[in-house]
Write a protein that holds these residues in place. Structure first.
Motif, short mmCIF file in Angstrom:
data_model
loop_
_atom_site.label_atom_id
_atom_site.label_comp_id
_atom_site.label_asym_id
_atom_site.label_seq_id
_atom_site.Cartn_x
_atom_site.Cartn_y
_atom_site.Cartn_z
N GLY A 263 45.88 45.98 43.84
CA GLY A 263 45.28 44.86 44.54
C GLY A 263 44.90 43.73 43.60
N ASN A 264 44.23 42.73 44.16
CA ASN A 264 43.85 41.54 43.41
C ASN A 264 42.36 41.28 43.59
OD1 ASN A 264 46.62 40.14 42.57
ND2 ASN A 264 46.84 40.89 44.67
N ALA A 265 41.70 40.95 42.49
CA ALA A 265 40.28 40.63 42.53
C ALA A 265 40.06 39.26 41.90
CB ALA A 265 39.47 41.68 41.78
N SER A 266 39.27 38.45 42.57
CA SER A 266 39.00 37.09 42.10
C SER A 266 37.49 36.89 42.01
CB SER A 266 39.62 36.07 43.07
OG SER A 266 39.22 34.75 42.74
N PHE A 267 37.04 36.35 40.88
CA PHE A 267 35.62 36.13 40.62
C PHE A 267 35.37 34.64 40.40
CE2 PHE A 267 36.61 40.41 39.34
CZ PHE A 267 35.50 41.17 39.67
N ILE A 268 34.47 34.06 41.19
CA ILE A 268 34.09 32.66 40.97
C ILE A 268 32.58 32.49 40.83
CG2 ILE A 268 36.17 31.65 42.01
CD1 ILE A 268 32.86 31.51 43.88
N GLY A 269 31.79 33.53 41.13
CA GLY A 269 30.35 33.43 40.94
C GLY A 269 30.02 33.34 39.45
N ILE A 270 29.06 32.51 39.09
CA ILE A 270 28.70 32.35 37.68
C ILE A 270 27.95 33.59 37.20
CG2 ILE A 270 27.35 30.99 36.04
CD1 ILE A 270 27.93 28.56 37.76
N PRO A 271 28.48 34.29 36.19
CA PRO A 271 27.84 35.53 35.73
C PRO A 271 26.77 35.25 34.68
CG PRO A 271 29.87 35.21 34.54
CD PRO A 271 29.75 34.03 35.49
N GLU A 272 25.94 36.25 34.47
CA GLU A 272 25.04 36.23 33.32
C GLU A 272 25.77 36.85 32.12
OE1 GLU A 272 21.67 35.07 32.84
OE2 GLU A 272 22.55 33.91 34.49
N PRO A 273 25.33 36.57 30.90
CA PRO A 273 26.08 37.06 29.72
C PRO A 273 26.27 38.57 29.68
CG PRO A 273 24.49 35.37 29.06
CD PRO A 273 24.23 35.67 30.52
N GLU A 274 25.35 39.32 30.26
CA GLU A 274 25.46 40.78 30.20
C GLU A 274 26.40 41.36 31.25
OE1 GLU A 274 21.69 39.80 32.60
OE2 GLU A 274 22.72 39.05 30.81
N ASP A 275 26.88 40.55 32.19
CA ASP A 275 27.77 41.07 33.23
C ASP A 275 29.14 41.39 32.65
OD1 ASP A 275 26.01 40.97 35.44
OD2 ASP A 275 26.28 38.81 35.56
N THR A 276 29.65 42.59 32.94
CA THR A 276 30.95 43.02 32.42
C THR A 276 31.73 43.72 33.53
OG1 THR A 276 30.03 45.13 31.66
CG2 THR A 276 30.07 43.31 30.07
N LEU A 277 33.00 43.97 33.27
CA LEU A 277 33.87 44.69 34.20
C LEU A 277 34.39 45.95 33.52
CD1 LEU A 277 36.02 41.75 35.65
CD2 LEU A 277 34.07 42.89 36.73
N PRO A 278 34.51 47.06 34.27
CA PRO A 278 34.99 48.32 33.68
C PRO A 278 36.52 48.31 33.50
CG PRO A 278 34.47 48.63 36.00
CD PRO A 278 34.07 47.23 35.66
N LEU A 279 36.95 48.27 32.27
CA LEU A 279 38.38 48.23 31.98
C LEU A 279 39.15 49.43 32.53
CD1 LEU A 279 40.69 46.70 30.68
CD2 LEU A 279 40.12 47.79 28.50
N PRO A 280 38.60 50.65 32.49
CA PRO A 280 39.37 51.78 33.04
C PRO A 280 39.75 51.57 34.51
CG PRO A 280 37.58 52.61 31.69
CD PRO A 280 37.36 51.13 31.82
N LEU A 281 38.85 51.03 35.33
CA LEU A 281 39.21 50.79 36.73
C LEU A 281 40.33 49.77 36.84
CD1 LEU A 281 35.90 50.70 38.82
CD2 LEU A 281 37.82 52.27 39.04
#
Length: 349
Positions: A263-281
């Motif tokens: 699938g496809n995921a799109s992010f446009i909300g402004i994150p805080e510096p500590e926000d991350t994404l799990p690479l394994p997923l």
């Protein structure tokens, strides 16, 4: 002039501010007729971050706001598409107008590109007047548009289109929209306009879920069983396209568990510096992930026909009206989510 001025977290003041002057030959001065508050403005309001900029009590003061419409009252000698008296809307951000990126339509890749009203580098439009550099590329005529449509085209509607299309919704597919502020609600409507068969709309605020339901979406409240609920609604697959329209840490974290394999995921909300994404997923689900800041001007050719043909209405998003002098209360209410607030409109003239 009078303006809403940032003095620090939760300290927006209505006060006198220097009148703008033409900052370059390609600039125009607008007399602002109305403006609005964007969800990203709340990052400043909370004393959080936009990119590497942290907004604290020691931040320099500046005029707020990147969503505004008005009338041209002065135009520099290198402004060719607009003249004094034209009614216009402005993109939420712009560049210099002279570099290779600007000249080839990639405005937000300009080395000095920025949004209005997020710092003193480009004063905002929550004011009686505002200077708009790179006017030919930054302004758009409001002929044939209502004031509400024009205001939404300054940022919210364009960002919704940008974010949603980067999630690559397919005709007959399933789209999940995470975060049902104005951008997310517009995203729900756009998803159907672009052919989605099923839209799942996710937000903790019941009144916003109700608005999404009126647009045809199936709604869910975020929680520990969100992934299970999405899988049940999609026959075990997950959502083909997920559009994150919030920027809240919990919203960002919820996306990858609910997206389908490939699938496809799109992010446009402004994150805080500590926000991350799990690479394994991302890796093991073969997910395509995109994020970015909307280049508003490039969305107008796609969006304006949809609006003018009535295929995207975005009705009922402006839930509250204020005058400029009531700007501090407008920020407080918008931040509080009280009284069913969705989006506020601020009259300037």
């Amino acid at each position: 002039m009078k303006a809403l001025v940032f003095h620090g977290p939760r300290d927006i003041r209505y006060e006198s501010y220097d009148d703008p002057e033409l900052r370059s030959p390609n600039s125009a001065i607008l007399k602002v007729s109305s403006c609005s508050i964007c969800g990203s403005d709340l990052h400043m309001y909370h004393g959080a971050h936009i990119g590497s900029t942290e907004y604290g009590a020691d931040s320099p003061k500046f005029c707020c706001g990147h969503e505004f419409i008005g009338e041209v009252v002065e135009a520099g000698p290198e402004v060719h598409s607009f003249k004094v008296g034209d009614k216009v809307l402005a993109a939420g951000g712009t560049g210099c107008g002279n570099c290779p990126a600007c000249k080839t339509g990639r405005t937000m890749e300009c080395p000095v590109a920025t949004a209005f009203g997020i710092g003193p580098g480009l004063e905002g439009g929550q004011a009686e007047y505002v200077c708009v550099p790179n006017a030919d590329r930054t302004l758009y005529s409001t002929d044939g548009l209502t004031d509400d449509q024009a205001m939404l085209l300054t940022d919210a509607m364009a960002t919704a289109y940008f974010g949603l299309t980067r999630a690559e919704p397919k005709p007959g597919g399933t789209v999940a929209v995470v975060g049902l502020g104005p951008i997310g609600l517009i995203g729900v409507e756009l998803a159907y306009a672009l052919g989605a068969a099923q839209v799942i709309a996710i937000d903790p605020v019941a009144s916003r879920r109700e608005m999404a339901e009126k647009l045809g979406a199936t709604t869910l409240s975020p929680g520990v069983d969100l992934q299970k609920q999405v899988r049940e609604l999609t026959g075990g697959r997950g959502a083909d396209s997920v559009f994150e329209a919030s920027g809240a840490s919990g919203a960002i974290a919820s996306v990858l568990p609910i997206v389908a394999h490939r699938g496809n995921a799109s992010f446009i909300g402004i994150p805080e510096p500590e926000d991350t994404l799990p690479l394994p997923l991302i890796l093991f689900k073969n997910v395509t992930v995109r994020g970015g800041v909307c280049d508003v001007q490039n969305m107008w050719p796609h969006l304006v026909p949809l609006v003018q043909q009535g295929r995207v209405k975005a009705d009922g998003l402006f839930s509250h009206d204020f005058s400029l002098s009531e700007g501090a209360e407008a920020y407080r209410l918008f931040d509080s989510r009280e009284d069913g607030v969705v989006k506020v409109r601020i009259a300037v003239d």
